[in-house]
Design a protein around this motif. Structure first.
Motif, short mmCIF file in Angstrom:
data_model
loop_
_atom_site.label_atom_id
_atom_site.label_comp_id
_atom_site.label_asym_id
_atom_site.label_seq_id
_atom_site.Cartn_x
_atom_site.Cartn_y
_atom_site.Cartn_z
N GLU A 117 -0.42 2.47 21.57
CA GLU A 117 1.03 2.18 21.88
C GLU A 117 1.46 1.86 23.30
O GLU A 117 2.48 1.29 23.44
CB GLU A 117 1.63 3.76 21.51
N THR A 118 0.55 2.41 24.11
CA THR A 118 1.05 2.04 25.61
C THR A 118 0.67 0.80 25.82
O THR A 118 1.27 -0.07 26.51
CB THR A 118 0.06 3.09 26.47
N GLU A 119 -0.69 0.24 25.43
CA GLU A 119 -0.83 -1.24 25.43
C GLU A 119 0.11 -1.99 24.79
O GLU A 119 0.35 -3.21 25.24
CB GLU A 119 -2.36 -1.48 24.90
N GLU A 170 5.94 -7.30 29.25
CA GLU A 170 5.60 -8.28 29.89
C GLU A 170 6.39 -9.57 29.34
O GLU A 170 6.91 -10.31 29.93
CB GLU A 170 4.08 -8.34 29.85
N ASN A 171 6.28 -9.51 27.91
CA ASN A 171 6.87 -10.65 27.26
C ASN A 171 8.43 -10.85 27.51
O ASN A 171 9.02 -11.60 27.49
CB ASN A 171 6.54 -10.70 25.85
N TYR A 228 17.04 -13.09 27.57
CA TYR A 228 18.05 -13.69 28.24
C TYR A 228 18.48 -12.92 29.05
O TYR A 228 19.06 -13.43 30.25
CB TYR A 228 19.04 -14.05 26.93
N TRP A 229 18.94 -11.63 29.02
CA TRP A 229 19.34 -10.66 30.05
C TRP A 229 18.43 -10.13 30.68
O TRP A 229 18.18 -8.72 30.89
CB TRP A 229 20.15 -9.67 29.35
N ASN A 230 17.06 -10.55 31.38
CA ASN A 230 16.11 -9.81 31.79
C ASN A 230 16.55 -9.21 33.10
O ASN A 230 15.89 -8.26 33.56
CB ASN A 230 14.79 -10.58 32.03
N ASP A 231 17.36 -9.72 33.69
CA ASP A 231 17.76 -9.17 35.06
C ASP A 231 18.44 -7.75 34.83
O ASP A 231 18.96 -7.18 35.91
CB ASP A 231 18.73 -10.08 35.80
N ASN A 232 18.99 -7.52 33.48
CA ASN A 232 19.44 -6.18 33.00
C ASN A 232 18.64 -5.07 32.62
O ASN A 232 18.71 -3.96 32.60
CB ASN A 232 20.54 -6.35 32.29
N MET A 233 17.15 -5.43 32.64
CA MET A 233 16.23 -4.52 32.15
C MET A 233 15.83 -3.47 33.23
O MET A 233 15.88 -3.89 34.32
CB MET A 233 14.89 -5.53 31.58
N SER A 280 15.02 0.35 24.27
CA SER A 280 15.27 0.76 25.75
C SER A 280 15.53 -0.02 26.64
O SER A 280 15.97 -0.16 27.82
CB SER A 280 14.31 1.76 26.22
N LEU A 281 14.86 -1.71 26.25
CA LEU A 281 14.92 -2.59 27.16
C LEU A 281 16.24 -3.38 27.07
O LEU A 281 16.61 -4.23 27.91
CB LEU A 281 13.49 -3.26 27.17
N LEU A 282 16.91 -3.23 25.95
CA LEU A 282 18.05 -4.24 25.66
C LEU A 282 19.18 -3.97 26.31
O LEU A 282 19.55 -2.75 26.57
CB LEU A 282 18.06 -4.21 23.98
N TYR A 283 20.04 -4.96 26.53
CA TYR A 283 21.29 -5.13 27.19
C TYR A 283 22.26 -5.09 25.95
O TYR A 283 22.74 -6.26 25.79
CB TYR A 283 21.63 -6.37 28.12
#
Length: 464
Positions: free
Chosen positions: A29-31, A38-39, A45-50, A66-69
């Motif tokens: 799961e960690t990998e 990484e991807n 598109y909103w990677n600056d908000n991650m 948890s990564l999504l804007y």
């Protein structure tokens, strides 16, 4: 890594081609989460908000979320409504090619009568030679019970979300607008099916008007992994027939079309547009990192697509272009409409579309260690005039709704087709049974439809 870029209304799919390594140990799961981050850090598109401090202890689905804007009407009106993750990357890729395990009938679920908790299924269309077709189902059929249980707001999901045999009990709606439950039962067992999206076509000669009509259910160029452009060629043949018939008006039925390959959207646009080949069809906008990387690699051509030269193009013949749309018309359907607007007048008949002016990319692990597939939003689409103002959907020029009593494709009694023919000819071909407002009130009770599960979540994708 090779990418097959997938678009949503500009959905670009970066589906990574698999290596043929065998006996690969599955990722932990960690990998998996590290691969996801990484991807996402590159493509989203909103990677600056991650977050810069991700919690790798979460399960992959929760970690991805948890990564999504995420969209919020008040706080993030520009946010993400469409990104998702799927546990099986292989199933995701197959569904995006029109292949899935299914009964072969698409239907909508609606509360009937209005205000009750009783649910009915209304069959929208049936794939030829599918289990549903062989069982006798047709467009317009209604079912009220499954496996002997009446459908309700509480049980429809449990009863219908099965990959096993289901027994449907048919019903009808009588002249008093009341449901009459029948005794006819039909058994259907899902199988793996490949959908041909070019479903129906015909022509009408009404006065001086020669009208071509085509029903297109999904932007898919060919059967999954066939690499022969079979369905694109079928559309080409239909437009060649329209051209030879000297049609001067066109109706394209996209009411059940949730998206598909951008190559097929470009192909169809190139058959319709009053534009010269090599004119801009659409632009695509990415985050800063993707933009800088691909500008260096490919130059400006990476960021737009042009119309193709098609001998079957009928644009110069057309006085009217009408699209039939609904709340199920999304992504590539909307891209097509937006891309044509700078070049010709188009009329929309039906209901408000979904509003997908952003694109997603399908990501899979080339080493096959990670079994999950990602579908994050990575781009925004704009037409030649750099307009992309349909994020809340296109509002139809002529409101119309099909209600719960459906007619066969091509029948002028169909409310959407009837309005399109009236727009073109100025003459009512059939008597209107109900006005648009009444029909919209009927459809306001709709719960969901199987169309919403197609194309891996209504995406548009293309090969890069």
């Amino acid at each position: 890594m090779k990418f097959k870029l997938l678009l949503a209304i500009l959905s670009i799919s970066a589906a990574v081609l698999s290596c043929k390594e065998k006996n690969v140990d599955p990722a932990t799961e960690t990998e998996t989460n590290q691969w996801i981050y990484e991807n996402m850090k590159y493509w989203y598109y909103w990677n600056d908000n991650m977050t810069t401090k991700p919690d790798y202890s979460k399960d992959p689905a929760s970690f991805f979320e948890s990564l999504l804007y995420r969209y919020d009407a008040a706080a993030r009106p520009d946010g993400d409504r469409f990104s998702w993750i799927q546990e099986s990357a292989e199933e995701l890729e197959a569904s995006l090619g029109g292949q899935s395990k299914a009964s072969g009938m698409e239907y909508k679920l609606t509360y009937f009568p209005t205000g009750s908790q009783n649910v009915i299924g209304v069959v929208l269309y049936v794939l030829p030679d599918s289990p549903a077709d062989k069982a006798g189902f047709n467009r317009g059929d209604i079912f009220s019970s499954v496996n002997g249980q009446k459908l309700t707001g509480d049980n429809y999901s449990k009863l219908l979300n099965s990959q096993e045999k289901l027994t449907y009990t048919l019903a009808t709606i009588n002249a008093e607008n009341a449901l009459v439950e029948g005794t006819t039962k039909r058994d259907v067992t899902p199988v793996v099916l490949q959908e041909d999206p070019v479903f129906f076509d015909t022509t009408y000669n009404i006065g001086a008007n020669k009208i071509g009509y085509v029903v297109y259910h999904q932007f898919i160029p060919e059967p999954f992994q066939a690499n022969n452009k079979q369905y694109d060629k079928k559309l080409d043949d239909i437009f060649s027939k329209f051209k030879n018939a000297n049609v001067n008006a066109l109706i394209v039925d996209l009411r059940y079309n949730p998206g598909g390959y951008v190559s097929s959207a470009t192909n169809l646009a190139s058959l319709i547009a009053k534009a010269a080949a090599n004119d801009i069809f659409y632009y695509k906008e990415y985050n800063t990192e993707v933009t800088e990387t691909n500008m260096k690699k490919y130059g400006e051509t990476y960021f737009y697509d042009k119309f193709a030269s098609k001998s079957q193009n009928i644009g110069s013949q057309l006085n009217d272009v009408v699209f039939l749309v609904s709340s199920r018309s999304a992504s590539a359907s909307e891209l097509l409409i937006n891309g044509l607007k700078p070049y010709m007048n188009v009329t929309l008949v039906g209901g408000k579309t979904v509003g997908k002016n952003v694109g997603s990319v399908t990501l899979t692990d080339s080493k096959k260690k990670v079994k999950w597939g990602l579908q994050p939003i990575v781009s925004k689409s704009l037409n030649k005039d750099k307009k992309s103002d349909y994020n809340v959907g296109f509002t139809p020029d002529i409101a119309a709704s099909e209600g719960n009593i459906l007619y066969p494709y091509g029948n002028p009694k169909d409310p959407l087709l009837s309005e399109a023919l009236f727009k073109i000819t100025g003459t009512r071909i059939t008597r209107q049974l109900k006005n648009a407002r009444t029909l919209q009130e009927e459809d306001s009770q709709e719960i969901t439809s199987t169309i919403q599960r197609k194309a891996g979540g209504s995406n548009m994708f293309y090969d890069k």
